[in-house]
Design a protein around this motif. Structure first.
Motif, PDB file in Angstrom:
ATOM      1  N   GLU A 144     -27.747   0.068 -77.486  1.00  0.00           N
ATOM      2  CA  GLU A 144     -29.069   0.673 -77.500  1.00  0.00           C
ATOM      3  C   GLU A 144     -29.307   1.337 -78.850  1.00  0.00           C
ATOM      4  O   GLU A 144     -28.376   1.877 -79.454  1.00  0.00           O
ATOM      5  N   PRO A 145     -30.533   1.304 -79.351  1.00  0.00           N
ATOM      6  CA  PRO A 145     -30.819   1.970 -80.629  1.00  0.00           C
ATOM      7  C   PRO A 145     -30.492   3.458 -80.550  1.00  0.00           C
ATOM      8  O   PRO A 145     -30.815   4.125 -79.567  1.00  0.00           O
ATOM      9  N   ILE A 146     -29.851   3.971 -81.572  1.00  0.00           N
ATOM     10  CA  ILE A 146     -29.587   5.404 -81.633  1.00  0.00           C
ATOM     11  C   ILE A 146     -30.890   6.107 -82.001  1.00  0.00           C
ATOM     12  O   ILE A 146     -31.563   5.703 -82.955  1.00  0.00           O
ATOM     13  N   PRO A 147     -31.305   7.110 -81.232  1.00  0.00           N
ATOM     14  CA  PRO A 147     -32.606   7.753 -81.481  1.00  0.00           C
ATOM     15  C   PRO A 147     -32.778   8.160 -82.938  1.00  0.00           C
ATOM     16  O   PRO A 147     -31.891   8.775 -83.536  1.00  0.00           O
ATOM     17  N   SER A 148     -33.926   7.800 -83.499  1.00  0.00           N
ATOM     18  CA  SER A 148     -34.160   8.034 -84.927  1.00  0.00           C
ATOM     19  C   SER A 148     -34.211   9.512 -85.283  1.00  0.00           C
ATOM     20  O   SER A 148     -33.959   9.887 -86.434  1.00  0.00           O
ATOM     21  N   ASP A 149     -34.532  10.362 -84.302  1.00  0.00           N
ATOM     22  CA  ASP A 149     -34.628  11.794 -84.577  1.00  0.00           C
ATOM     23  C   ASP A 149     -33.358  12.550 -84.197  1.00  0.00           C
ATOM     24  O   ASP A 149     -33.335  13.781 -84.210  1.00  0.00           O
ATOM     25  N   SER A 150     -32.284  11.822 -83.870  1.00  0.00           N
ATOM     26  CA  SER A 150     -31.054  12.476 -83.437  1.00  0.00           C
ATOM     27  C   SER A 150     -30.220  12.923 -84.630  1.00  0.00           C
ATOM     28  O   SER A 150     -30.299  12.368 -85.729  1.00  0.00           O
ATOM     29  N   LEU A 151     -29.395  13.941 -84.399  1.00  0.00           N
ATOM     30  CA  LEU A 151     -28.484  14.401 -85.443  1.00  0.00           C
ATOM     31  C   LEU A 151     -27.470  13.319 -85.802  1.00  0.00           C
ATOM     32  O   LEU A 151     -27.053  13.208 -86.956  1.00  0.00           O
ATOM     33  N   LEU A 152     -27.069  12.524 -84.821  1.00  0.00           N
ATOM     34  CA  LEU A 152     -26.117  11.454 -85.097  1.00  0.00           C
ATOM     35  C   LEU A 152     -26.710  10.442 -86.070  1.00  0.00           C
ATOM     36  O   LEU A 152     -26.030   9.983 -86.997  1.00  0.00           O
ATOM     37  N   LYS A 153     -27.970  10.093 -85.879  1.00  0.00           N
ATOM     38  CA  LYS A 153     -28.630   9.147 -86.777  1.00  0.00           C
ATOM     39  C   LYS A 153     -28.668   9.702 -88.195  1.00  0.00           C
ATOM     40  O   LYS A 153     -28.346   8.999 -89.162  1.00  0.00           O
ATOM     41  N   ARG A 154     -29.041  10.969 -88.329  1.00  0.00           N
ATOM     42  CA  ARG A 154     -29.089  11.588 -89.655  1.00  0.00           C
ATOM     43  C   ARG A 154     -27.699  11.643 -90.275  1.00  0.00           C
ATOM     44  O   ARG A 154     -27.524  11.395 -91.473  1.00  0.00           O
ATOM     45  N   PHE A 155     -26.710  11.954 -89.470  1.00  0.00           N
ATOM     46  CA  PHE A 155     -25.325  12.041 -89.931  1.00  0.00           C
ATOM     47  C   PHE A 155     -24.862  10.709 -90.511  1.00  0.00           C
ATOM     48  O   PHE A 155     -24.209  10.659 -91.560  1.00  0.00           O
ATOM     49  N   MET A 156     -25.211   9.622 -89.856  1.00  0.00           N
ATOM     50  CA  MET A 156     -24.727   8.314 -90.286  1.00  0.00           C
ATOM     51  C   MET A 156     -25.566   7.697 -91.395  1.00  0.00           C
ATOM     52  O   MET A 156     -25.034   7.047 -92.295  1.00  0.00           O
ATOM     53  N   GLU A 157     -26.870   7.892 -91.350  1.00  0.00           N
ATOM     54  CA  GLU A 157     -27.752   7.178 -92.263  1.00  0.00           C
ATOM     55  C   GLU A 157     -27.819   7.801 -93.651  1.00  0.00           C
ATOM     56  O   GLU A 157     -28.023   7.107 -94.641  1.00  0.00           O
ATOM     57  N   GLY A 158     -27.684   9.096 -93.742  1.00  0.00           N
ATOM     58  CA  GLY A 158     -27.788   9.743 -95.045  1.00  0.00           C
ATOM     59  C   GLY A 158     -26.541   9.547 -95.886  1.00  0.00           C
ATOM     60  O   GLY A 158     -25.517   9.037 -95.428  1.00  0.00           O
TER      61      GLY A 158
END
Length: 294
Positions: A144-158
């Motif tokens: 499932e897509p990881i929510p774009s506004d989640s801290l996990l998404k920010r942690f991985m994408e930045g």
């Protein structure tokens, strides 16, 4: 995402299933049940791993900044997919990039058949240096897509290493074990690991990996060695969370969690420093059984 429950059969654990009985993709079922580190019963398992309910962990609640209250962890963001207990002559970095990694291989195989195109793996690799290098690798997965506004998404994408170092948190508890280990582990109940321990981060097209060099901080190194000494008598829960620092980031969400049950240090799967063809899938039960027959 709903949590994974363990089978009640230690010797022949069935594929993991979620509380809501949603179907587990075949490639994740393969990684759960295909490892030399066995998927065992949550309460009675020996020399293996299980997935505890998220509520055994405490995380920052929605009102944490008002009253400092924590709450049960609830559902995991990602499904537990397996554990590898490995031994090598050198430290292993970026394990998911290796062609002999059984988790990445299972996902590639599924995708080659037109399935699981959104499959994603998150791994935490505890590197334990010494005369022989050990690695405890915990894997989590989702389709499932990881929510774009989640801290996990920010942690991985930045690409902000400082942000990652300040936010990646381990929550843990010794469920069973001698008092000396419980006393030593007490200070690590909620631990921003990268503030004192060297961590490196690896991002691939369908994975993210955190490598934790436990030998880079003497206090943690001593604790890990103590836990290895008593590993046959230990049951330990380990969970992962991106720490919330702002009110709109609350409540915290668990990435995932595992329970390590009375592990045998000697059961570690031996891995070559560099993979060689034909690839022998690291940590696989099949390869381990083949080794034992020779």
């Amino acid at each position: 995402m709903n949590q994974t429950q363990s089978s009640a059969d230690d010797n022949n654990p069935k594929p993991a299933r979620t509380v809501a009985m949603s179907a587990v993709p075949e490639w994740i079922t393969e990684t759960i049940n295909g490892g030399s580190a066995r998927h065992v019963d949550l309460h009675t398992g020996i020399d293996g791993w299980a997935s505890p309910p998220g509520d055994v962990f405490s995380v920052r609640s929605a009102d944490y900044f008002d009253n400092k209250q924590k709450c049960p962890g609830g559902d995991y963001l990602l499904s537990p997919a397996g554990v590898d207990w490995l031994k090598s002559s050198t430290k292993l970095d970026n394990i998911l990039a290796r062609p002999d990694n059984r988790f990445a291989h299972a996902l590639r195989k599924a995708q080659s058949l037109g399935r699981s195109q959104n499959g994603f793996i998150f791994a935490v690799n505890f590197q334990i240096p010494g005369k022989e290098h050990y690695h405890a690798v915990h894997y989590f997965a989702t389709e499932e897509p990881i929510p774009s506004d989640s801290l996990l998404k920010r942690f991985m994408e930045g690409d902000d290493e400082s942000y990652r170092n300040q936010r990646f948190k381990i929550v843990s508890q010794v469920v069973k074990g001698p008092w000396i280990v419980k006393a030593a582990a007490g200070q690590f109940g909620a631990f921003l690991v990268a503030k004192t321990v060297r961590c490196t981060y690896h991002k691939g097209p369908n994975y993210f990996e955190v490598d934790i060099d436990t030998g880079s901080w003497p206090i943690l190194s001593a604790l890990v060695r103590l836990m290895l000494e008593y590993s046959r008598n230990l049951t330990v829960d380990i969970g992962y969370v991106i720490e919330a620092r702002e009110e709109d980031e609350l409540p915290e969400r668990l990435i995932g969690g595992v329970r390590l049950c009375h592990m045998e240090v000697s059961s570690a799967f031996v891995v070559a420093p560099q993979p060689m063809k034909p690839y022998r899938m690291m940590g696989s039960a099949e390869a381990s059984q083949a080794d034992n027959t020779h």
